[in-house]
Write a protein that holds these residues in place. Structure first.
Motif, short mmCIF file in Angstrom:
data_model
loop_
_atom_site.label_atom_id
_atom_site.label_comp_id
_atom_site.label_asym_id
_atom_site.label_seq_id
_atom_site.Cartn_x
_atom_site.Cartn_y
_atom_site.Cartn_z
N MET A 1 -3.49 5.99 -1.76
CA MET A 1 -2.27 5.38 -0.98
C MET A 1 -2.87 5.09 0.30
SD MET A 1 1.12 7.84 0.06
CE MET A 1 1.86 7.60 -1.46
N SER A 2 -2.49 3.97 0.83
CA SER A 2 -2.71 3.47 2.15
C SER A 2 -2.20 4.35 3.33
CB SER A 2 -2.42 2.03 2.33
OG SER A 2 -0.89 1.81 2.53
N ARG A 4 -0.65 3.14 5.95
CA ARG A 4 0.81 2.64 6.09
C ARG A 4 2.13 3.25 4.98
NH1 ARG A 4 5.04 -0.65 6.48
NH2 ARG A 4 5.13 -2.76 6.94
N ALA A 5 1.43 3.35 3.93
CA ALA A 5 2.31 3.88 2.79
C ALA A 5 2.63 5.23 2.81
CB ALA A 5 1.70 3.48 1.22
N ALA A 6 1.46 5.94 3.19
CA ALA A 6 1.74 7.34 3.43
C ALA A 6 2.51 7.72 4.44
CB ALA A 6 0.44 8.09 3.72
N ALA A 9 6.15 6.93 3.37
CA ALA A 9 6.47 8.05 2.56
C ALA A 9 6.97 9.68 3.14
CB ALA A 9 5.74 8.22 1.39
N SER A 125 11.01 7.10 -6.92
CA SER A 125 10.64 6.27 -7.84
C SER A 125 11.44 5.81 -8.73
CB SER A 125 9.31 6.90 -8.45
OG SER A 125 9.95 8.13 -9.13
#
Length: 151
Positions: A1-2, A4-6, A9, A125
């Motif tokens: 997970m990048s 930015r994605a972390a 989230a 999800s």
């Protein structure tokens, strides 16, 4: 997970938890009122309060947590998932109250605390599942998060 994605989230989890606290207060109040004031059996009151909190949660999470548009498919996925959670939580509620002799409000709060992390992951999800943008030109300059599109 990048990174930015972390970060995205983590922000969603914080907003999901905030919405969850609002829904928890509303559904716990409804549970207590339905059982203590209206005299309904605690399990029936739990089911009604759960459904009330679920509707409130769908609208608030769609708007504030996942930035998702309301859609028939999204509602279907949300109802399906929450229906499963309701069956599981109702069975656990019965065991906690009738077998373990836990106060019905405490049992409800315990189940909410235990199901929140799983509920977040499942709703993120499944219920509010992201659809990839078609192209950058179709976004008309809007900031796009991975969950901004509902199927």
């Amino acid at each position: 997970m990048s990174p930015r994605a972390a970060l995205l989230a983590a922000g969603q989890l914080i907003r999901f938890s905030g919405v969850g606290l609002v829904c928890l207060a509303a559904s716990t109040s409804a549970l207590a009122a339905l059982h203590d004031l209206a005299g309904l059996h605690y399990l029936l009151a739990f089911v009604i309060a759960f459904c009330f909190g679920s509707v409130l949660g769908y609208v608030l999470n769609g708007r504030f947590t996942f930035s998702a548009r309301l859609s028939r498919m999204g509602v279907f996925r949300y109802v399906l998932l929450n229906g499963i959670l309701l069956v599981v939580n109702s069975a656990l509620m019965k065991v906690l109250v009738d077998t373990a002799h836990v106060w019905y409000i405490a049992a409800s709060l315990l189940l909410a605390a235990l199901s929140t992390p799983m509920s977040f992951l499942l709703h993120r999800s499944f219920s509010y599942a992201a659809r990839l943008p078609r192209s950058s030109s179709s976004q008309e300059g809007r900031a796009v998060t991975p969950t901004a599109y509902d199927r």
